[in-house]
Design a protein around this motif. Sequence first.
Motif, short mmCIF file in Angstrom:
data_model
loop_
_atom_site.label_atom_id
_atom_site.label_comp_id
_atom_site.label_asym_id
_atom_site.label_seq_id
_atom_site.Cartn_x
_atom_site.Cartn_y
_atom_site.Cartn_z
N THR A 15 1.00 -1.30 0.10
CA THR A 15 -0.02 -0.07 -0.07
C THR A 15 0.96 1.27 -0.06
OG1 THR A 15 -1.66 0.96 1.20
CG2 THR A 15 -0.22 0.16 2.55
N VAL A 32 -2.54 -3.04 -3.16
CA VAL A 32 -2.43 -3.91 -4.47
C VAL A 32 -1.86 -5.44 -4.03
CG1 VAL A 32 -1.58 -4.63 -6.58
CG2 VAL A 32 -2.04 -2.35 -6.04
N GLU A 62 -4.13 -3.43 -12.99
CA GLU A 62 -5.40 -3.72 -12.59
C GLU A 62 -5.97 -4.83 -13.08
OE1 GLU A 62 -6.74 1.06 -12.01
OE2 GLU A 62 -7.36 -0.23 -13.74
N ALA A 65 -3.29 -8.05 -11.23
CA ALA A 65 -3.34 -8.02 -9.87
C ALA A 65 -4.19 -9.19 -9.34
CB ALA A 65 -3.61 -6.62 -9.24
N TRP A 68 -6.98 -5.42 -6.00
CA TRP A 68 -6.59 -3.95 -6.02
C TRP A 68 -7.73 -3.11 -5.56
CZ3 TRP A 68 -8.46 -0.12 -8.96
CH2 TRP A 68 -9.21 -0.42 -9.89
N LEU A 98 -10.46 -4.01 -0.80
CA LEU A 98 -9.78 -5.14 -1.28
C LEU A 98 -11.09 -6.30 -1.59
CD1 LEU A 98 -6.33 -5.47 -0.21
CD2 LEU A 98 -7.13 -4.96 -2.45
N ASN A 132 4.48 -4.98 -5.20
CA ASN A 132 3.24 -4.51 -4.67
C ASN A 132 3.05 -3.25 -4.36
OD1 ASN A 132 4.64 -5.09 -2.55
ND2 ASN A 132 3.24 -6.67 -1.67
N ALA A 136 0.86 -0.22 -6.04
CA ALA A 136 0.06 0.53 -5.17
C ALA A 136 0.34 2.20 -5.39
CB ALA A 136 0.08 0.32 -3.82
#
Length: 199
Positions: A15, A32, A62, A65, A68, A98, A132, A136
């Motif tokens: 994050t 994410v 997007e 993942a 997300w 999420l 990750n 984000a």
Amino acid sequence: MLPACHIACRLEAGTDEAGRGCLAGPVFAAAVILPDDFSLPDINDSKKLTERRRELLRPVIEAEATAWAVAQVSAEEIDRINILNASILAMHRALDALGVRPGGVIVDGNRFKPYGDIPWETFVKGDGKFANIAAASILAKTHRDEYMRRIHEEFPQYGWNVNKGYPTKAHREAIARFGPTPHHRMSFTLLDTQLTLEL
């Protein structure tokens, strides 16, 4: 290439926030979760990428993942609880949104607050260390930029389509000339001589 996560992924969410230093607009955050085999050579701290590169990476992140989400905290809330608390709240809201409950959370920076009973860890410059968090940072930045371009249509004199609410010379000059808008953070120093809510 950045590793997808910190510890064997285990549905680990990265994050990060965007817009913390702005004079106007919400602070955004994204969370994410990437699959273990995620590979995207260009992914990095969003500040090290061009706007065009960020916009190209956003749909890839997007689509690929595991999960997300993007969330925001308004300027009014920022004024009420301060920007640090607002940034953490935005990250919590992104985690709330999420579709998958994370097994752990890693955070860009050095400040966070417990998120339920989920283990977490902070990393200074984490957006340049783990994919990750980098993902984000890209989602938070691109979604926030999109928002600022949209509200620019309402208040074009402030140049938010270019400065995205950051304290540029032109932005401050517009505040001095036209005064603040409902999108400005009144707890921030908008000018050398701070404006008040009565202006």
